[in-house]
Design a protein around this motif. Structure first.
Motif, PDB file in Angstrom:
ATOM      1  N   TYR A 265      47.723  35.749 -22.479  1.00 61.80           N
ATOM      2  CA  TYR A 265      47.448  34.330 -22.735  1.00 61.80           C
ATOM      3  C   TYR A 265      47.393  33.604 -21.400  1.00 61.80           C
ATOM      4  CZ  TYR A 265      47.997  29.535 -24.321  1.00 61.80           C
ATOM      5  OH  TYR A 265      47.801  28.205 -24.543  1.00 61.80           O
ATOM      6  N   PRO A 266      46.308  32.805 -21.160  1.00 66.33           N
ATOM      7  CA  PRO A 266      45.139  32.568 -21.998  1.00 66.33           C
ATOM      8  C   PRO A 266      44.351  33.855 -22.274  1.00 66.33           C
ATOM      9  CG  PRO A 266      45.257  30.998 -20.191  1.00 66.33           C
ATOM     10  CD  PRO A 266      46.260  32.045 -19.908  1.00 66.33           C
ATOM     11  N   HIS A 267      43.745  33.921 -23.433  1.00 66.33           N
ATOM     12  CA  HIS A 267      43.198  35.173 -23.945  1.00 66.33           C
ATOM     13  C   HIS A 267      42.055  35.724 -23.100  1.00 66.33           C
ATOM     14  CE1 HIS A 267      45.798  34.387 -27.306  1.00 66.33           C
ATOM     15  NE2 HIS A 267      45.222  33.219 -27.490  1.00 66.33           N
ATOM     16  N   LYS A 268      41.167  34.888 -22.619  1.00 65.44           N
ATOM     17  CA  LYS A 268      40.053  35.361 -21.810  1.00 65.44           C
ATOM     18  C   LYS A 268      40.497  35.635 -20.378  1.00 65.44           C
ATOM     19  CE  LYS A 268      35.474  34.047 -20.087  1.00 65.44           C
ATOM     20  NZ  LYS A 268      34.459  32.969 -20.012  1.00 65.44           N
ATOM     21  N   LEU A 269      41.284  34.740 -19.819  1.00 68.46           N
ATOM     22  CA  LEU A 269      41.731  34.882 -18.431  1.00 68.46           C
ATOM     23  C   LEU A 269      42.695  36.049 -18.271  1.00 68.46           C
ATOM     24  CD1 LEU A 269      41.732  33.622 -15.559  1.00 68.46           C
ATOM     25  CD2 LEU A 269      43.701  32.253 -16.281  1.00 68.46           C
ATOM     26  N   CYS A 270      43.549  36.257 -19.258  1.00 67.34           N
ATOM     27  CA  CYS A 270      44.599  37.277 -19.166  1.00 67.34           C
ATOM     28  C   CYS A 270      44.372  38.385 -20.182  1.00 67.34           C
ATOM     29  CB  CYS A 270      45.969  36.629 -19.368  1.00 67.34           C
ATOM     30  SG  CYS A 270      46.349  35.359 -18.153  1.00 67.34           S
ATOM     31  N   GLU A 271      43.185  38.943 -20.164  1.00 70.33           N
ATOM     32  CA  GLU A 271      42.835  39.987 -21.116  1.00 70.33           C
ATOM     33  C   GLU A 271      43.783  41.182 -21.033  1.00 70.33           C
ATOM     34  OE1 GLU A 271      38.921  42.716 -22.314  1.00 70.33           O
ATOM     35  OE2 GLU A 271      38.817  41.229 -20.694  1.00 70.33           O
ATOM     36  N   HIS A 272      44.284  41.456 -19.821  1.00 64.71           N
ATOM     37  CA  HIS A 272      45.198  42.581 -19.627  1.00 64.71           C
ATOM     38  C   HIS A 272      46.639  42.124 -19.408  1.00 64.71           C
ATOM     39  CE1 HIS A 272      41.694  45.161 -19.438  1.00 64.71           C
ATOM     40  NE2 HIS A 272      41.183  44.383 -18.490  1.00 64.71           N
ATOM     41  N   GLY A 273      46.897  40.843 -19.654  1.00 61.25           N
ATOM     42  CA  GLY A 273      48.245  40.322 -19.529  1.00 61.25           C
ATOM     43  C   GLY A 273      48.446  39.536 -18.251  1.00 61.25           C
ATOM     44  N   CYS A 274      49.233  38.460 -18.346  1.00 61.42           N
ATOM     45  CA  CYS A 274      49.555  37.608 -17.196  1.00 61.42           C
ATOM     46  C   CYS A 274      51.006  37.168 -17.290  1.00 61.42           C
ATOM     47  CB  CYS A 274      48.682  36.347 -17.172  1.00 61.42           C
ATOM     48  SG  CYS A 274      46.962  36.609 -16.753  1.00 61.42           S
ATOM     49  N   ASP A 275      51.548  36.776 -16.160  1.00 64.70           N
ATOM     50  CA  ASP A 275      52.846  36.124 -16.185  1.00 64.70           C
ATOM     51  C   ASP A 275      52.696  34.757 -16.844  1.00 64.70           C
ATOM     52  OD1 ASP A 275      54.201  38.185 -14.868  1.00 64.70           O
ATOM     53  OD2 ASP A 275      53.594  37.433 -12.890  1.00 64.70           O
ATOM     54  N   GLY A 276      53.742  34.319 -17.553  1.00 61.90           N
ATOM     55  CA  GLY A 276      53.663  33.078 -18.317  1.00 61.90           C
ATOM     56  C   GLY A 276      53.321  31.854 -17.495  1.00 61.90           C
ATOM     57  N   GLU A 277      53.740  31.828 -16.231  1.00 59.84           N
ATOM     58  CA  GLU A 277      53.496  30.644 -15.396  1.00 59.84           C
ATOM     59  C   GLU A 277      52.013  30.444 -15.116  1.00 59.84           C
ATOM     60  OE1 GLU A 277      55.123  33.939 -12.599  1.00 59.84           O
ATOM     61  OE2 GLU A 277      55.431  33.205 -14.649  1.00 59.84           O
ATOM     62  N   VAL A 278      51.219  31.513 -15.185  1.00 63.08           N
ATOM     63  CA  VAL A 278      49.781  31.402 -14.936  1.00 63.08           C
ATOM     64  C   VAL A 278      49.126  30.497 -15.983  1.00 63.08           C
ATOM     65  CG1 VAL A 278      47.601  32.674 -14.885  1.00 63.08           C
ATOM     66  CG2 VAL A 278      49.619  33.611 -13.757  1.00 63.08           C
ATOM     67  N   SER A 279      49.525  30.659 -17.251  1.00 65.02           N
ATOM     68  CA  SER A 279      48.935  29.859 -18.320  1.00 65.02           C
ATOM     69  C   SER A 279      49.213  28.372 -18.125  1.00 65.02           C
ATOM     70  CB  SER A 279      49.473  30.318 -19.679  1.00 65.02           C
ATOM     71  OG  SER A 279      50.871  30.140 -19.753  1.00 65.02           O
ATOM     72  N   VAL A 280      50.414  28.039 -17.656  1.00 68.79           N
ATOM     73  CA  VAL A 280      50.776  26.633 -17.457  1.00 68.79           C
ATOM     74  C   VAL A 280      49.977  26.038 -16.302  1.00 68.79           C
ATOM     75  CG1 VAL A 280      52.662  25.032 -16.977  1.00 68.79           C
ATOM     76  CG2 VAL A 280      53.085  27.080 -18.363  1.00 68.79           C
ATOM     77  N   LEU A 281      49.932  26.736 -15.177  1.00 58.96           N
ATOM     78  CA  LEU A 281      49.227  26.217 -14.009  1.00 58.96           C
ATOM     79  C   LEU A 281      47.708  26.242 -14.213  1.00 58.96           C
ATOM     80  CD1 LEU A 281      51.459  27.829 -11.267  1.00 58.96           C
ATOM     81  CD2 LEU A 281      51.292  25.402 -11.839  1.00 58.96           C
ATOM     82  N   HIS A 282      47.237  27.143 -15.051  1.00 59.41           N
ATOM     83  CA  HIS A 282      45.814  27.172 -15.405  1.00 59.41           C
ATOM     84  C   HIS A 282      45.429  25.868 -16.109  1.00 59.41           C
ATOM     85  CE1 HIS A 282      41.974  28.603 -16.860  1.00 59.41           C
ATOM     86  NE2 HIS A 282      42.368  28.528 -18.126  1.00 59.41           N
ATOM     87  N   THR A 283      46.305  25.373 -16.972  1.00 58.21           N
ATOM     88  CA  THR A 283      46.026  24.111 -17.666  1.00 58.21           C
ATOM     89  C   THR A 283      46.099  22.925 -16.708  1.00 58.21           C
ATOM     90  OG1 THR A 283      46.803  24.922 -19.805  1.00 58.21           O
ATOM     91  CG2 THR A 283      46.844  22.546 -19.485  1.00 58.21           C
ATOM     92  N   VAL A 284      47.045  22.957 -15.750  1.00 56.55           N
ATOM     93  CA  VAL A 284      47.106  21.878 -14.758  1.00 56.55           C
ATOM     94  C   VAL A 284      45.773  21.793 -14.023  1.00 56.55           C
ATOM     95  CG1 VAL A 284      48.270  21.011 -12.696  1.00 56.55           C
ATOM     96  CG2 VAL A 284      49.602  22.129 -14.473  1.00 56.55           C
ATOM     97  N   GLU A 285      45.236  22.942 -13.606  1.00 54.11           N
ATOM     98  CA  GLU A 285      43.946  22.969 -12.903  1.00 54.11           C
ATOM     99  C   GLU A 285      42.834  22.418 -13.789  1.00 54.11           C
ATOM    100  OE1 GLU A 285      40.772  26.220 -11.015  1.00 54.11           O
ATOM    101  OE2 GLU A 285      42.829  26.848 -11.508  1.00 54.11           O
ATOM    102  N   TRP A 286      42.812  22.816 -15.068  1.00 60.05           N
ATOM    103  CA  TRP A 286      41.772  22.321 -15.971  1.00 60.05           C
ATOM    104  C   TRP A 286      41.860  20.809 -16.144  1.00 60.05           C
ATOM    105  CZ3 TRP A 286      42.268  20.032 -20.932  1.00 60.05           C
ATOM    106  CH2 TRP A 286      41.062  19.821 -21.595  1.00 60.05           C
ATOM    107  N   ARG A 287      43.055  20.291 -16.297  1.00 57.66           N
ATOM    108  CA  ARG A 287      43.204  18.854 -16.495  1.00 57.66           C
ATOM    109  C   ARG A 287      42.806  18.086 -15.237  1.00 57.66           C
ATOM    110  NH1 ARG A 287      45.559  17.278 -21.097  1.00 57.66           N
ATOM    111  NH2 ARG A 287      46.112  15.225 -20.238  1.00 57.66           N
ATOM    112  N   GLU A 288      43.103  18.628 -14.070  1.00 59.13           N
ATOM    113  CA  GLU A 288      42.704  17.966 -12.819  1.00 59.13           C
ATOM    114  C   GLU A 288      41.187  17.905 -12.687  1.00 59.13           C
ATOM    115  OE1 GLU A 288      45.973  18.764  -9.392  1.00 59.13           O
ATOM    116  OE2 GLU A 288      45.108  20.579 -10.278  1.00 59.13           O
ATOM    117  N   LYS A 289      40.509  18.967 -13.100  1.00 54.45           N
ATOM    118  CA  LYS A 289      39.061  19.040 -12.900  1.00 54.45           C
ATOM    119  C   LYS A 289      38.261  18.430 -14.046  1.00 54.45           C
ATOM    120  CE  LYS A 289      39.169  23.138  -9.908  1.00 54.45           C
ATOM    121  NZ  LYS A 289      38.809  24.567  -9.737  1.00 54.45           N
ATOM    122  N   TYR A 290      38.725  18.619 -15.279  1.00 52.67           N
ATOM    123  CA  TYR A 290      37.960  18.137 -16.442  1.00 52.67           C
ATOM    124  C   TYR A 290      38.292  16.686 -16.787  1.00 52.67           C
ATOM    125  CZ  TYR A 290      35.624  18.244 -20.973  1.00 52.67           C
ATOM    126  OH  TYR A 290      34.797  17.985 -22.026  1.00 52.67           O
TER     127      TYR A 290
END
Length: 512
Positions: A265-290
């Protein structure tokens, strides 16, 4: 003289008649003249007719108090008339029963007519009682099946000690990771702190190297600056739900990740698994840009028909209601529920998928902010009423765009959706759902409810979690609100130029 019936009393019924029906009890005539014989036959026929219809109206009912009261009322009126007649004849001492019997002999079908009158009044009375009960049902609060609607209520979930510890650990990981992705523009070379940039986690462009707190404070829900709408909630030692910075936000992410610090999670970005903090900071980046809380003039115009808008709120959950009732806080009872979004795709066409998506995400972001404000910084969820009326092929976005929208919701709004209620589901909408549902997680599917198409069934189901005065008239409620695009967007805090949002997919190609 022959009689058509005996004197009427509340307990007198024919032995083979229906309870509550006064049948004509024929007696032996004292004279066998043709006139009397015809009169008796007429009485008998009328009695049979009255008995038949009385049987149809009251097939197996007992003579209840309401009917007895009507009998007594009818008899009382007749006895008063008899008394007046007796008084006119200067015979004040004539018993009422005698006067009644005298009139019975003069008017042999009186009791039959009285019986018909009684049945008419009984039927009217039953209709009035039924209407009263229906009115009482309308004003009486419907008992809500919270097991079914558990995602639609506002009660926050309680964390176990183990889950609370995971929230604390994730908070530390997020802050640490946020510092590590502040890098120099040219890898391998040293630079000053002011020259550092934020590395993209999804292959997009880098961002200015602000501190983590500066970043999260710039992406508040709805673009608001209040404490209630902070995207990253502050720690509050007085509030058990805010013992950790990021509190309920991180709990929402962990809930989606099934309380694991490593997940796909996120499902597309972490198809093989990610640390949980990646999902949180990924959303921060999206909110800053979008910047989902922002609109453009074209965005506003695109929603001129109000295909999606936020209005009102759902009912609060049982715990919230109990707290409000104990505190005698009537305002919380009417305002503490999830924010409501009304989505009517049948009133517009998908001419520009990018603008369509921004209108949707802007409404969702504002709904989360609205819920947080009304619930004093807690929960922040929304319910969507999806009205499929008029929905056809010209109104349907492409499957690719629908999947993209669901990706936005799943990646960047975890645990924010309460329930999705689908009304007026037709053939085209059914096809769309069948194609989309395979791409939706089980958690989201559990929140989708299809309500009956018939007016009464739809109304009763909506009343499970929305007060009637907040249900639109076009769904059988009492809210006659009509969408006005200028009025709806007049207080927008962030209106960007068109070119300020046009490069989003270059800055964050992950969402392309």
């Amino acid at each position: 003289a022959p009689e058509c019936s005996q004197s009427v009393t509340p307990s007198s019924t024919s032995s083979n008649g229906t309870n509550g029906v006064m049948h004509a009890a024929s007696t032996s005539p004292k004279s066998s003249s043709p006139k009397h014989l015809i009169q008796n036959i007429v009485c008998l026929v009328i009695g049979i007719i009255i008995g038949y219809f009385g049987h149809e109206l009251h097939s197996s009912e007992s003579l209840d108090e309401a009917k007895i009261g009507i009998f007594r009322s009818v008899l009382s009126k007749h006895r008063r008339k008899h008394k007046e007649i007796a008084a006119d004849n200067n015979a004040p001492d004539v018993p009422l029963s005698a006067a009644s019997e005298e009139i019975d002999r003069v008017h042999p079908i009186r009791h039959i007519l009285e019986g018909a009158s009684v049945f008419y009044h009984v039927k009217k009375q039953k209709q009035a009682i039924k209407s009263t009960k229906r009115a009482q049902k309308d004003v009486t609060e419907i008992e809500v099946d919270w097991k079914k609607w558990k995602f639609g209520m506002t009660d926050d979930f309680q964390l176990t000690p183990e889950q609370a510890n995971l929230v604390k650990e994730l908070e530390q990981r997020v802050v640490s990771k946020a510092e590590r992705i502040r890098v120099c523009p040219d890898s391998g070379e040293e630079c000053s702190e002011s020259e550092k940039q934020i590395a993209s986690l999804s292959g997009g462009t880098n961002m200015p190297g602000r501190s983590f707190i500066e970043r999260v404070d710039s992406v508040a829900w709805g673009g608001n600056t209040s404490d209630s709408t902070r995207w990253w909630p502050r720690k509050d030692a007085k509030d058990p739900n805010k013992m950790v910075a990021g509190g309920r936000l991180l709990a929402g992410y962990l809930k989606i990740m099934h309380y694991s610090l490593f997940a796909k999670y996120p499902h597309k970005l972490c198809e093989h698994g990610c640390d949980g903090e990646v999902s949180v900071l990924h959303t921060v980046e999206w909110r800053e840009k979008y910047k989902p809380w922002c609109v453009t003039p074209k965005t506003i115009q695109y929603n001129k028909n109000g295909f999606i808008y936020r209005r009102g709120n759902s009912r609060p959950g049982p715990r919230k209601r109990l707290e409000a009732e104990k505190a005698k806080d009537s305002e919380s009872l009417s305002t503490a529920g999830h924010a409501l979004l009304f989505y009517r795709p049948g009133v517009t066409t998908v001419e520009n998928p990018d603008l369509y998506g921004r209108v949707m995400l802007n409404a969702i972001d504002s709904a989360v902010a609205d819920s947080l404000v009304r619930n004093k910084g807690e929960i922040g969820r929304f319910n969507i009423v999806f009205d499929c009326k008029g929905f056809g092929s010209k109104n349907a976005p492409s499957i690719a765009n629908v999947k993209l929208l669901f990706r936005y919701l799943q990646d960047h709004f975890p645990d924010r959706l309460g329930v999705l209620v689908v009304a007026n589901l037709g053939g085209m909408a059914q096809m769309l759902f069948k194609m989309v549902l395979p791409f939706v997680t089980e958690d989201v599917r559990a929140k989708i409810h299809v309500i009956p198409n018939d007016e009464e069934g739809r109304r009763e189901m909506l009343l499970q979690f929305i007060d009637e005065d907040k249900i639109p008239t076009w769904l059988g409620g009492k809210d006659d609100y009509e969408f006005d695009v200028k009025e709806y967007y007049k207080n927008e805090k962030c209106v960007l130029k068109e070119d300020e949002i046009s490069n989003f997919l270059i800055d964050m190609p992950y969402h392309g």
